[in-house]
Design a protein around this motif. Structure first.
Motif, PDB file in Angstrom:
ATOM      1  N   ARG A 102      -6.287   3.656   5.672  1.00  0.00           N
ATOM      2  CA  ARG A 102      -6.152   5.127   5.772  1.00  0.00           C
ATOM      3  C   ARG A 102      -5.070   5.492   6.785  1.00  0.00           C
ATOM      4  O   ARG A 102      -4.283   6.413   6.571  1.00  0.00           O
ATOM      5  N   LEU A 103      -5.064   4.790   7.894  1.00  0.00           N
ATOM      6  CA  LEU A 103      -4.050   5.072   8.921  1.00  0.00           C
ATOM      7  C   LEU A 103      -2.650   4.805   8.383  1.00  0.00           C
ATOM      8  O   LEU A 103      -1.719   5.574   8.611  1.00  0.00           O
ATOM      9  N   LEU A 104      -2.525   3.715   7.654  1.00  0.00           N
ATOM     10  CA  LEU A 104      -1.209   3.402   7.081  1.00  0.00           C
ATOM     11  C   LEU A 104      -0.811   4.450   6.051  1.00  0.00           C
ATOM     12  O   LEU A 104       0.355   4.846   5.961  1.00  0.00           O
TER      13      LEU A 104
ATOM     14  N   TYR B 219       2.501   6.855   5.866  1.00  0.00           N
ATOM     15  CA  TYR B 219       3.363   7.059   4.707  1.00  0.00           C
ATOM     16  C   TYR B 219       3.449   8.537   4.334  1.00  0.00           C
ATOM     17  O   TYR B 219       4.465   8.985   3.809  1.00  0.00           O
ATOM     18  N   GLU B 220       2.399   9.306   4.611  1.00  0.00           N
ATOM     19  CA  GLU B 220       2.457  10.757   4.368  1.00  0.00           C
ATOM     20  C   GLU B 220       3.576  11.387   5.170  1.00  0.00           C
ATOM     21  O   GLU B 220       4.293  12.266   4.689  1.00  0.00           O
TER      22      GLU B 220
ATOM     23  N   GLU C  72      11.245   0.440  11.102  1.00  0.00           N
ATOM     24  CA  GLU C  72      10.087   0.537  12.002  1.00  0.00           C
ATOM     25  C   GLU C  72       8.782   0.345  11.225  1.00  0.00           C
ATOM     26  O   GLU C  72       7.848  -0.293  11.705  1.00  0.00           O
ATOM     27  N   VAL C  73       8.744   0.912  10.036  1.00  0.00           N
ATOM     28  CA  VAL C  73       7.510   0.792   9.248  1.00  0.00           C
ATOM     29  C   VAL C  73       7.235  -0.668   8.905  1.00  0.00           C
ATOM     30  O   VAL C  73       6.099  -1.135   9.012  1.00  0.00           O
ATOM     31  N   LEU C  74       8.283  -1.408   8.519  1.00  0.00           N
ATOM     32  CA  LEU C  74       8.059  -2.828   8.191  1.00  0.00           C
ATOM     33  C   LEU C  74       7.533  -3.575   9.412  1.00  0.00           C
ATOM     34  O   LEU C  74       6.647  -4.429   9.299  1.00  0.00           O
ATOM     35  N   GLU C  75       8.057  -3.241  10.569  1.00  0.00           N
ATOM     36  CA  GLU C  75       7.559  -3.891  11.790  1.00  0.00           C
ATOM     37  C   GLU C  75       6.076  -3.598  11.994  1.00  0.00           C
ATOM     38  O   GLU C  75       5.287  -4.470  12.349  1.00  0.00           O
TER      39      GLU C  75
ATOM     40  N   ILE D 271      12.279   5.281   2.451  1.00  0.00           N
ATOM     41  CA  ILE D 271      11.216   6.285   2.562  1.00  0.00           C
ATOM     42  C   ILE D 271       9.868   5.692   2.203  1.00  0.00           C
ATOM     43  O   ILE D 271       8.833   6.054   2.728  1.00  0.00           O
ATOM     44  N   THR D 272       9.887   4.822   1.238  1.00  0.00           N
ATOM     45  CA  THR D 272       8.654   4.167   0.846  1.00  0.00           C
ATOM     46  C   THR D 272       9.005   2.813   0.249  1.00  0.00           C
ATOM     47  O   THR D 272      10.181   2.432   0.187  1.00  0.00           O
TER      48      THR D 272
END
Lengths: 408, 379
Positions: free
Chosen positions: B176-178, B182-183, B196-199, B260-261
């Motif tokens: 849910r946090l992830l 993404y939202e 940063e997201v991949l990290e 973005i995603t």
């Protein structure tokens, strides 16, 4: 009829009057396919690891996709290459199995009749899964894949597999609009049992030293791919068996002076039929080719349930199915078994580039052979695409290798 | 260090202070290669699930001794790391038929060609189905039960249903946090880059989930007030197989393509779907793992394709880049099928496949291709 099928149509025209069982088998299969195209009868694609008895019993025309391209290859050495290149142009990467690329490309080129349905037993490897999804995507044909248990010793694995196999029957019934007649299936399976019995007997004769025949039992391969469960399929392998028995009775051998016995632990190189003869000229015989090692039990046809269970189990035990789907131990065990039983002096493994499930653990093969002192040659050669390793390069590698084996 | 900065650290190294601390306290670490491994069961056994990477590997020479040049370089580098003892913090390995490369990597490891750290080293190969239907779901349930019993017997632990429920809850919380993260990326000026997201995603697979959840919760609060990225040329969806190198994403983003995603196995495919917390745990896990957003190991390309196209709409994507490890069969086929389907759309989304090796080489070539792609999008 579409000109795109002209190669296969021309083969059929040449063979249709043949009396010899081998050519008759091919003609019967091709004739069935061409008839199905002309009359709009249902056609089911399947890989060589999915035996066609169910389709034969349902009167659905099976097309073993690998066999379709192998036939094309015998007439036009570039047949597979054209299809492979068509697959590449469509975005399929070069490092996928060339058998599978040829299938995808043949569908793109229209040189294989379109399927009404696709049924796959989920073996031997991931390339097969990808291929038939791609074919389903290109043709819109419904696809059924049996989910294969990785370890058949696992609790419940065989039940799961049998359920999947039953699912395949239901799928074929649904999309053919026909209901399985289990008496008909019994006839077909008893025929395939005979085919396997003769095939096994023939491979047993190749354990003799000196060997009466060198190289693949091609009529067995063809029976397995094109005529499993048909009288033509059984007749082809029976004819080969009778020939072998006759040779044994007369003391005839494959070559006069057998200096080395090669365990060829893969499919033969389909575009290079002379490679086996080349080895013979060096004094090396090939008493074992992997696909001929059809050590499976006969299917009990006494009840429909036993028949289905028997067919399902046989699919798991057949070559490539058994070795491809699970842990690598089975591959090593069978390789060493082949060396022992067929009295191999060495092993040659044509490293078909698409077979990552084989070459991925190459070091384990090497270690196992080293521990037993078995000379091993693993070299890059594509079984379908002659551009990867030329015939000359193959011969150079094999000659160098066999010279060391023979001189030992 | 802010929570976000702390979450970005584990991606830089194979192990990290969380794992070291875990081990110091006598904790066991269970390695796995594939997101189809049900980490909840490992967690419920009191162990730390660790998704194996090959971070820090500079060559695959040792690994190559046991495999072949047509094995994917990720697996070859990972095997190399294993043979050099870099995974000495692991107490076991759980694998499944992700692909032909991973399963042979497992076989080589199990054959004793890798020096294990723990003695005995635990191995388990999960029979994970390739398709989702009622029958395979039942089969998987029995497989998960066997896995649970195997962990219990080998490690003398008891994995209760209650422990499984707790584990499901805490992993759902992570998911849910992830999803909340993404939202934020849907915004016209997302407050976080794809790099940063991949990290963060890598961190989620290499530290205790409870600590990860806490940090991510804090990071999300900080991100809500952060200035967004607005100076980009195109909104991109990055897809494909295994990708654990944030530098790869950074290169794309430096050229102006903001990721973005994704449709990656460290990304959306790993966390998008929750486990039903109201159902019995083993059946709930079986259902979730079979029905989740699938990887091309699963035979349901049409469903994946639909999900991909839904993501394109939802995240307002300008272009899709699929990165594929050379020799990766599954993404070889999937990448082609995706392109065929996209071309059938009335307004096809710009699409490109980038082939890569595990180690980032041919950077110039990649830059040229990405540049050209962004230009064809018209940005």
């Amino acid at each position: 009829m579409s000109d795109n099928l002209q190669i296969h149509r021309s083969v059929y025209e040449v063979l249709k009057g043949a009396q010899e069982p081998g050519p008759r088998l091919v003609a019967n299969w091709l004739g069935g396919v061409l008839d199905a195209v002309e009359k709009g009868r249902p056609i089911a694609y399947h890989p060589f690891t999915t035996f066609s008895e169910i389709m034969v019993a349902l009167d659905v025309q099976p097309i073993c996709c690998e066999a379709w391209d192998i036939v094309g290859l015998q007439v036009d050495p570039d047949h597979a290459i054209k299809s492979i290149d068509a697959a590449h142009e469509a975005g399929i990467p070069p490092e996928l199995c060339s058998f599978d690329k040829a299938i995808i490309g043949s569908v793109i080129r229209g040189t294989m009749p379109p399927p009404s349905m696709i049924a796959q037993s989920g073996m031997p490897c991931q390339n097969a899964y990808i291929t038939y999804q791609a074919v389903a995507s290109l043709t819109g044909a419904p696809l059924y894949v049996c989910d294969t248990p990785y370890d058949t010793d696992e609790e419940g694995a065989l039940e799961h597999w049998v359920n999947q196999y039953k699912g395949m029957i239901s799928f074929l019934e649904e999309y053919s609009g026909k209901k399985m007649d289990y008496d008909r299936l019994r006839e077909v399976v008893e025929e395939s049992n005979r085919c396997v019995e003769y095939w096994l007997e023939a491979t047993e004769l190749l354990k003799l030293k000196p060997v009466p025949h060198s190289g693949p039992l091609s009529q067995g391969t063809l029976s397995g791919m094109m005529g499993f469960g048909t009288p033509e399929g059984t007749a082809a392998i029976k004819a080969l068996l009778d020939e072998l028995k006759d040779k044994v009775a007369k003391g005839e051998t494959a070559i006069p002076d057998e200096k080395a016995r090669v365990i060829w632990f893969h499919f033969q190189v389909f575009w290079d039929n002379a490679l086996m003869s080349f080895m013979n000229e060096m004094g090396a015989v090939v008493p074992y080719v992997l696909f001929d090692d059809f050590r499976v039990e006969p299917v009990d046809t006494s009840t429909p349930e036993k028949m289905i269970r028997g067919m399902a189990w046989r699919a798991l035990q057949a070559p490539m199915g058994k070795l491809g789907r699970g842990a690598f131990d089975a591959f090593i065990d069978d390789l060493l078994y082949a060396v022992d039983e067929w009295k191999g002096d060495c092993v040659i493994l044509g490293a078909h580039p698409g077979c990552k499930w084989v070459t991925g653990a190459y070091g384990l093969i090497r270690d196992a052979c080293r521990e037993r002192g078995i000379p091993l040659l693993l070299y890059d050669v594509d079984l379908v695409d002659r551009r990867i390793t030329s015939a000359e390069e193959s011969r150079t590698r094999i000659e160098q290798f066999l010279t060391t084996v023979i001189d030992r | 260090m802010t929570a976000l900065e702390e979450l970005r650290q584990p991606a830089k190294t194979l192990t990290n202070p969380y794992i070291e601390s875990w081990k110091e306290k006598g904790g066991k670490v269970m390695g796995y290669y594939c997101t189809y491994v049900p980490v909840e069961i490992i967690h419920a056994a009191g162990m730390l699930p660790y998704r194996i990477r090959a971070t820090g590997s500079t060559s695959s020479d040792l690994g190559d001794v046991y495999t072949y040049r047509t094995m994917c370089t990720y697996c070859r580098h990972s095997l190399d790391q294993a043979m050099r003892g870099e995974y000495k913090f692991l107490d076991g390995l759980v694998a499944l038929y992700s692909c032909d490369h991973v399963r042979r990597l497992y076989d080589i490891w199990k054959a004793g060609k890798v020096q294990p750290s723990a003695t005995p080293f635990y191995f388990h190969f999960l029979s994970m189905p390739m398709k989702a239907d009622g029958e395979t779901e039942e089969w998987l349930q029995s497989g998960l039960d066997r896995f649970r019993r195997s962990l219990e017997n080998n490690f003398q632990v008891r994995i209760t249903d209650e422990a499984l429920r707790q584990s499901i809850k805490v992993h759902n919380e992570k998911r849910r946090l992830l999803k909340s993260l993404y939202e934020l990326r849907k915004q016209d000026s997302p407050p976080i880059s794809g790099t940063e997201v991949l990290e963060i995603l890598i961190a989620s697979t290499s530290m205790p989930v409870e600590e990860f959840n806490q940090l991510l919760g804090k990071a999300l609060e900080g991100l809500r007030g952060r200035d967004g990225f607005s100076d980009y040329r195109a909104r991109l969806l990055l897809g494909g197989g295994e990708l654990e190198d944030p530098e790869y994403v950074k290169l794309i983003e430096e050229l102006g393509g903001l990721v973005i995603t994704d449709f990656l196995c460290f990304g959306i495919r790993d966390f998008w779907d929750l486990v039903d917390e109201d159902a019995e745990p083993i059946p709930a896990l079986a259902k979730r793992y079979l029905e989740r957003v699938s990887c091309p190991r699963m035979i349901d390309h049409p469903r994946r394709q639909q999900f991909l196209m839904d993501l394109v709409k939802e995240f307002k994507i300008d272009g899709i880049i699929i990165q594929r490890m050379k020799y990766c069969d599954t993404w070889g086929g999937e990448g082609a099928m995706m392109e065929w389907d996209i071309k059938k759309e009335s307004s096809p989304t710009p699409y490109m496949v980038l082939e890569r090796e595990y180690l980032m080489g041919a950077v110039g070539q990649m830059r040229t291709r990405v540049q050209a792609f962004l230009e064809t999008i018209g940005r």
